[in-house]
Scaffold this motif. Structure first.
Motif, PDB file in Angstrom:
ATOM      1  N   ALA A  71       2.526  57.217  14.164  1.00  0.00           N
ATOM      2  CA  ALA A  71       2.631  56.007  14.993  1.00  0.00           C
ATOM      3  C   ALA A  71       2.326  56.323  16.452  1.00  0.00           C
ATOM      4  O   ALA A  71       1.692  55.520  17.150  1.00  0.00           O
ATOM      5  N   TYR A  72       2.753  57.486  16.917  1.00  0.00           N
ATOM      6  CA  TYR A  72       2.475  57.883  18.300  1.00  0.00           C
ATOM      7  C   TYR A  72       1.005  58.248  18.492  1.00  0.00           C
ATOM      8  O   TYR A  72       0.419  57.958  19.540  1.00  0.00           O
TER       9      TYR A  72
ATOM     10  N   SER B 183      -2.267  49.300  15.999  1.00  0.00           N
ATOM     11  CA  SER B 183      -1.271  50.320  16.351  1.00  0.00           C
ATOM     12  C   SER B 183       0.107  49.700  16.552  1.00  0.00           C
ATOM     13  O   SER B 183       1.118  50.303  16.193  1.00  0.00           O
TER      14      SER B 183
ATOM     15  N   PHE C 132       3.262  50.816  14.465  1.00  0.00           N
ATOM     16  CA  PHE C 132       4.434  51.306  15.184  1.00  0.00           C
ATOM     17  C   PHE C 132       5.669  50.510  14.766  1.00  0.00           C
ATOM     18  O   PHE C 132       6.724  51.078  14.498  1.00  0.00           O
TER      19      PHE C 132
ATOM     20  N   ARG D 122       6.798  51.560  11.253  1.00  0.00           N
ATOM     21  CA  ARG D 122       7.190  52.951  10.990  1.00  0.00           C
ATOM     22  C   ARG D 122       8.223  53.540  11.940  1.00  0.00           C
ATOM     23  O   ARG D 122       8.776  54.593  11.658  1.00  0.00           O
ATOM     24  N   ARG D 123       8.482  52.900  13.061  1.00  0.00           N
ATOM     25  CA  ARG D 123       9.427  53.444  14.037  1.00  0.00           C
ATOM     26  C   ARG D 123      10.605  52.492  14.206  1.00  0.00           C
ATOM     27  O   ARG D 123      10.463  51.288  14.019  1.00  0.00           O
ATOM     28  N   PRO D 124      11.766  53.014  14.590  1.00  0.00           N
ATOM     29  CA  PRO D 124      12.916  52.133  14.818  1.00  0.00           C
ATOM     30  C   PRO D 124      12.666  51.201  16.009  1.00  0.00           C
ATOM     31  O   PRO D 124      11.945  51.557  16.952  1.00  0.00           O
TER      32      PRO D 124
ATOM     33  N   ARG E 279      14.499  50.482  18.438  1.00  0.00           N
ATOM     34  CA  ARG E 279      14.954  51.010  19.729  1.00  0.00           C
ATOM     35  C   ARG E 279      13.837  51.772  20.450  1.00  0.00           C
ATOM     36  O   ARG E 279      13.939  52.040  21.639  1.00  0.00           O
ATOM     37  N   GLN E 280      12.756  52.113  19.751  1.00  0.00           N
ATOM     38  CA  GLN E 280      11.618  52.795  20.368  1.00  0.00           C
ATOM     39  C   GLN E 280      10.499  51.827  20.759  1.00  0.00           C
ATOM     40  O   GLN E 280       9.451  52.252  21.243  1.00  0.00           O
TER      41      GLN E 280
ATOM     42  N   HIS F 238       8.102  44.940  12.189  1.00  0.00           N
ATOM     43  CA  HIS F 238       9.230  45.762  11.755  1.00  0.00           C
ATOM     44  C   HIS F 238       9.951  45.180  10.536  1.00  0.00           C
ATOM     45  O   HIS F 238      10.221  45.902   9.578  1.00  0.00           O
TER      46      HIS F 238
ATOM     47  N   ALA G  69       8.623  47.385   7.540  1.00  0.00           N
ATOM     48  CA  ALA G  69       9.472  48.580   7.491  1.00  0.00           C
ATOM     49  C   ALA G  69      10.261  48.623   6.186  1.00  0.00           C
ATOM     50  O   ALA G  69      10.547  49.685   5.663  1.00  0.00           O
TER      51      ALA G  69
END
Length: 177
Positions: free
Chosen positions: A3-4, A30, A34, A37-39, A41-42, A86, A90
Motif C-alpha cells: 500500500a505504501y 492507490s 490503501f 489494506r491499511r487500518p 488510523r493510517q 476500507h 478490507a
C-alpha cells in the motif's frame, strides 16, 4: 508495504512530467488499495502525502499562488475514498467490490470537482444549467483518463496477488501429483 509502495507510485505519477493527453495518475487506485489494506488510523498518511504533492505542483511546478481553501474538497475526497474502500474491501475483497470502487472513486471526484468549479468560478462558467453542463463537458477527458488509470492501478494492485496465489496453488497441485 504494498500500500505504501502504491502511494509512492501515486505521488510519482503526479510529479513526473508526462504528455498532457496521457494524464495518468495512480491516485484513485492507490487510495482504494490503501483503504482496503491499511487500518483507518493510517488514512492521514496518503492524505498528507497527496496534499504535499498538491502544494508542490501548485506552488513550484505551475507557479500559482497556493490557497489551502482551494484544496479542502480534494483533500476531503482523498480521505473519503480511503474510508469508502476500507469498509467493503478490507472485510471481503471481490472483483465486484473492486469494480464498484473503480467506478465510484473517479466518478465522485468528477462530479464534486466540476460542480465546485462551476459554483466557485462564475466568470468561467455561467450560473445556469448550461454553465453546469459546460463544466461537466470540460471535465470529461480528465474523467475518462481518471477512470482508466484507476481501473488499471486497482486491477493490478488487487489482481496480481490473487493471480499469484492461484498460480502457486496450481503449481503445488502439479508438484504434488
Amino acid at each position: 508495504m504494498p500500500a505504501y509502495l502504491l502511494l509512492l507510485l501515486a505521488v510519482v505519477s503526479r510529479v513526473v512530467p508526462h504528455p498532457e493527453w496521457l494524464n495518468f495518475t495512480a491516485v484513485g487506485g492507490s487510495l482504494l488499495f490503501f483503504g482496503a489494506r491499511r487500518p483507518l488510523r493510517q488514512a492521514w498518511i496518503p492524505v498528507a502525502a497527496l496534499a504535499a504533492t498538491d502544494y508542490y505542483l501548485t506552488a513550484f511546478f505551475y507557479r500559482y499562488p497556493f490557497h489551502v481553501t482551494d484544496y479542502l474538497l480534494t483533500w476531503a475526497w482523498y480521505a473519503a475514498v480511503i474510508v469508502f474502500a476500507h469498509f467493503p474491501l478490507a472485510k471481503k475483497t471481490s472483483a465486484a467490490r473492486v469494480a464498484a470502487g473503480v467506478i465510484v472513486a473517479p466518478t465522485s471526484f468528477f462530479l464534486l470537482t466540476n460542480f465546485a468549479a462551476w459554483l466557485g468560478n462564475p466568470t468561467l462558467y455561467p450560473r445556469s444549467m448550461a454553465g453546469l453542463d459546460m463544466s461537466y463537458i470540460a471535465g470529461l477527458p480528465f474523467y475518462r483518463n481518471d477512470l482508466l488509470s484507476t481501473a488499471a492501478v486497482a486491477g493490478l494492485a488487487f489482481g496480481i496477488p490473487v493471480l499469484a496465489r492461484q498460480l502457486a496453488a496450481q503449481h503445488s497441485r502439479v508438484a504434488g501429483a
